[in-house]
Design an enzyme around this catalytic site. Structure first.
Site, PDB file in Angstrom:
ATOM      1  N   LYS A 130     -18.512 -37.909 -10.865  1.00  0.00           N
ATOM      2  CA  LYS A 130     -17.543 -37.000 -11.487  1.00  0.00           C
ATOM      3  C   LYS A 130     -18.243 -35.735 -12.013  1.00  0.00           C
ATOM      4  CE  LYS A 130     -14.125 -35.260 -13.615  1.00  0.00           C
ATOM      5  NZ  LYS A 130     -12.894 -34.817 -12.994  1.00  0.00           N
TER       6      LYS A 130
ATOM      7  N   CYS B 100     -12.745 -28.700 -17.728  1.00  0.00           N
ATOM      8  CA  CYS B 100     -13.655 -29.608 -17.029  1.00  0.00           C
ATOM      9  C   CYS B 100     -14.904 -28.914 -16.524  1.00  0.00           C
ATOM     10  CB  CYS B 100     -12.915 -30.234 -15.852  1.00  0.00           C
ATOM     11  SG  CYS B 100     -11.307 -30.865 -16.331  1.00  0.00           S
TER      12      CYS B 100
HETATM   13  N1  SAJ Z   1     -12.920 -20.156 -10.359  1.00  0.00           N
HETATM   14  C1  SAJ Z   1     -13.596 -19.009  -9.990  1.00  0.00           C
HETATM   15  N2  SAJ Z   1     -13.915 -18.817  -8.672  1.00  0.00           N
HETATM   16  C2  SAJ Z   1     -13.561 -19.726  -7.710  1.00  0.00           C
HETATM   17  C3  SAJ Z   1     -12.882 -20.911  -8.089  1.00  0.00           C
HETATM   18  C4  SAJ Z   1     -12.568 -21.100  -9.432  1.00  0.00           C
HETATM   19  O1  SAJ Z   1     -13.924 -18.150 -10.830  1.00  0.00           O
HETATM   20  O2  SAJ Z   1     -13.878 -19.480  -6.538  1.00  0.00           O
HETATM   21  C5  SAJ Z   1     -12.571 -20.381 -11.784  1.00  0.00           C
HETATM   22  C6  SAJ Z   1     -11.062 -20.481 -12.051  1.00  0.00           C
HETATM   23  O3  SAJ Z   1     -10.497 -19.202 -12.167  1.00  0.00           O
HETATM   24  C7  SAJ Z   1     -11.030 -21.263 -13.339  1.00  0.00           C
HETATM   25  C8  SAJ Z   1     -12.229 -22.202 -13.192  1.00  0.00           C
HETATM   26  O4  SAJ Z   1     -13.056 -21.650 -12.188  1.00  0.00           O
HETATM   27  O5  SAJ Z   1     -11.232 -20.412 -14.460  1.00  0.00           O
HETATM   28  C9  SAJ Z   1     -11.874 -23.633 -12.846  1.00  0.00           C
HETATM   29  O6  SAJ Z   1     -10.844 -23.681 -11.876  1.00  0.00           O
HETATM   30  P1  SAJ Z   1     -10.827 -24.698 -10.641  1.00  0.00           P
HETATM   31  O7  SAJ Z   1      -9.606 -24.429  -9.844  1.00  0.00           O
HETATM   32  O8  SAJ Z   1     -12.115 -24.613  -9.904  1.00  0.00           O
HETATM   33  O9  SAJ Z   1     -10.841 -26.145 -11.296  1.00  0.00           O
HETATM   34  P2  SAJ Z   1      -9.983 -26.910 -12.453  1.00  0.00           P
HETATM   35  O10 SAJ Z   1     -10.722 -26.798 -13.738  1.00  0.00           O
HETATM   36  O11 SAJ Z   1      -8.566 -26.539 -12.451  1.00  0.00           O
HETATM   37  O12 SAJ Z   1     -10.099 -28.447 -11.882  1.00  0.00           O
HETATM   38  C10 SAJ Z   1     -11.398 -28.994 -11.600  1.00  0.00           C
HETATM   39  C11 SAJ Z   1     -11.357 -29.609 -10.177  1.00  0.00           C
HETATM   40  N3  SAJ Z   1     -12.717 -29.937  -9.767  1.00  0.00           N
HETATM   41  C12 SAJ Z   1     -13.244 -29.536  -8.573  1.00  0.00           C
HETATM   42  O13 SAJ Z   1     -12.630 -28.825  -7.790  1.00  0.00           O
HETATM   43  C13 SAJ Z   1     -14.627 -30.009  -8.225  1.00  0.00           C
HETATM   44  C14 SAJ Z   1     -10.480 -30.842 -10.167  1.00  0.00           C
HETATM   45  O14 SAJ Z   1     -10.518 -31.496  -8.902  1.00  0.00           O
HETATM   46  C15 SAJ Z   1     -10.944 -31.839 -11.263  1.00  0.00           C
HETATM   47  O15 SAJ Z   1     -10.137 -33.009 -11.297  1.00  0.00           O
HETATM   48  C16 SAJ Z   1     -10.829 -31.125 -12.602  1.00  0.00           C
HETATM   49  O16 SAJ Z   1     -11.714 -29.983 -12.580  1.00  0.00           O
HETATM   50  C17 SAJ Z   1     -11.209 -32.129 -13.682  1.00  0.00           C
HETATM   51  O17 SAJ Z   1     -10.291 -32.640 -14.350  1.00  0.00           O
HETATM   52  O18 SAJ Z   1     -12.393 -32.455 -13.813  1.00  0.00           O
END
Ligand code: SAJ
Length: 416
Positions: free
Chosen positions: A214, A268
């Site tokens: 995780k 997360c």
């Molecule tokens: N972000 C960027 N650039 C990107 C992708 C995301 O700046 O290319 C930023 C987003 O804007 C945001 C942050 O990262 O601020 C997180 O967003 P996210 O869409 O990457 O993830 P979360 O926090 O919504 O969900 C994550 C997911 N983990 C992964 O993709 C490895 C989800 O599957 C998990 O279940 C969740 O964390 C969790 O609960 O741990």
């Protein structure tokens, strides 16, 4: 369907626990949801929800109406207990396990021989074994896997959730799951629980590997976003359009760079990598640096905005977006909120914040005199500097005439 367990209790009815409880209940299991928040218990008991997640309200309404899901404030006997409580920071980047300890203390009195306890909360490596010890301290009359293995009265497993906010109900069912028991028996029992509703694969492992998996998944994403964010800083200095650069580089068959942004938000990705750093500080150099790069990004955006304001006619800045990512209404742990707050510390600057998904400014911003929540068109009309902080669909589709004559700071590449 022949159910392997008829009564399952879910402890913690938040963003993970409630959808899990409702999904299990929708498959015919009798589910007892437990939460310390009277507001949550009261809302769910009326068939309502206290969190925002697409389609969850309809499922909860149905299973409560059918009598399959009950919300209570004190644990009751069940065959399986799934713990889905938060694990935030305490102090400087140390995991706070007090919610897990409290959950253990609360279920201990109702545990019975033959029960299975599953931990879903994101946790540092070794937590499931510690959970076994905490439960054993509270129930000297029962045996636990940390010293009795397969023969223990109570079995324990770690099964991390990996659902994406906004798509929880689909991903809960479709994603593969990692099932890590403290014993093989626990792994098999926990697998039977998830097979009630998961259509993806249920992959067997041990608890330590599952805990680390995780943390690894979210650290992988964090490190990759940090690479994109670092590129954005390099490109700014070298006068290169980072979005064009990434698009071109991604044409290579083995390159897939993520998108830079104003920082990493959510509950997360900005938290979990620290659990690895805390457990192995000397070895986690890249994971720590990635966190620092991403955490430094909001400050760099504020510096850019301030420099643009100094050169502009009027110190009025339109900040488009407050959510932590596109097309959701979740404003917690959002870099956009941090940027707006930091910017407004300069009282000469008027900040016009735009967030179509909310009606009021969030707690961290309300009451600050030089911040005003307004519609996109009005904010753009009144401002001399416009900043895109979240690539909500509504902002990408804006009439480009509204942006004319302004200094534009595009942190998401949505306006290029
Ligand atoms: N972000 C960027 N650039 C990107 C992708 C995301 O700046 O290319 C930023 C987003 O804007 C945001 C942050 O990262 O601020 C997180 O967003 P996210 O869409 O990457 O993830 P979360 O926090 O919504 O969900 C994550 C997911 N983990 C992964 O993709 C490895 C989800 O599957 C998990 O279940 C969740 O964390 C969790 O609960 O741990």
């Amino acid at each position: 369907m022949n159910l392997p367990f008829n009564k399952i209790s879910v402890i913690g009815l938040g963003y993970i626990g409630l959808p899990t409880a409702a999904t299990l209940a929708s498959r015919g299991v009798e589910v007892i949801g437990v939460d310390v928040s009277p507001r949550a218990v009261e809302a769910i008991s009326r068939g309502k929800i206290h969190i925002v997640e697409p389609d969850l309200d309809a499922v909860v309404h149905q299973v409560v109406k059918d009598g399959k899901l009950r919300a209570v404030s004190q644990p009751q006997p069940a065959e399986v207990f799934i713990l889905a409580v938060p694990t935030p920071f305490q102090g400087k980047h140390k995991p706070d396990l007090s919610y897990i300890k409290a959950a253990a203390k609360s279920i201990a009195p109702v545990l019975k021989k033959g029960n299975l306890v599953i931990l879903e909360s994101t946790s540092p490596v070794g937590t499931t074994e510690n959970l076994s010890k905490w439960l054993a301290e509270a129930r000297k009359d029962l045996t636990f896997p940390h010293n009795k293995g397969e023969k223990a009265d109570i079995q324990l497993a770690y099964c991390p959730e990996r659902v994406l906010p906004g798509k929880v109900l689909q991903e809960l069912v479709q994603n593969d799951r990692i099932i890590g028991g403290l014993t093989l028996k626990a792994t098999r029992m926990a697998k039977a629980v998830y097979q009630i509703f998961v259509t993806g694969q249920c992959l067997e492992s041990d608890a330590r590997t599952a805990e680390m998996a995780k943390l690894t998944e979210n650290s992988f994403r964090d490190v990759n976003i940090a690479f994109a964010n670092e590129l954005s800083l390099i490109c700014e200095k070298l006068h290169i359009n980072v979005w064009e650069l990434i698009e071109l580089a991604n044409h290579h068959p083995r390159v897939k760079i993520l998108q830079p942004g104003p920082g990493v938000g959510g509950h997360c990705i900005a938290v979990d990598p620290w659990f690895i750093v805390d457990s192995a500080p000397k070895e986690s150099r890249m994971i720590r640096t990635a966190r620092e790069v991403n955490d430094g990004k909001p400050h760099r955006v504020v510096e850019r905005i301030r420099a643009a304001v100094r050169k502009s006619k009027r110190p009025v800045v339109a900040c488009l977006g407050l959510a932590f990512k596109a097309d959701i209404d979740d404003l917690r742990e959002s870099p956009a909120v941090d940027i707006v707050r930091e910017l407004a510390k300069d009282k000469k600057i008027k900040v016009l914040a735009v967030e179509p998904h909310v009606e009021n400014l969030p707690p961290g911003l309300s009451g600050i005199k030089n911040i005003e929540l307004c519609e996109a068109e009005e904010a753009l009309r009144r401002s001399s500097v416009a900043v895109l902080l979240v690539n909500h669909r509504a902002f990408l589709n804006l009439d480009r005439k509204l942006l004319k004559g302004k200094t534009l700071i595009d942190t998401r590449g949505g306006w290029r």
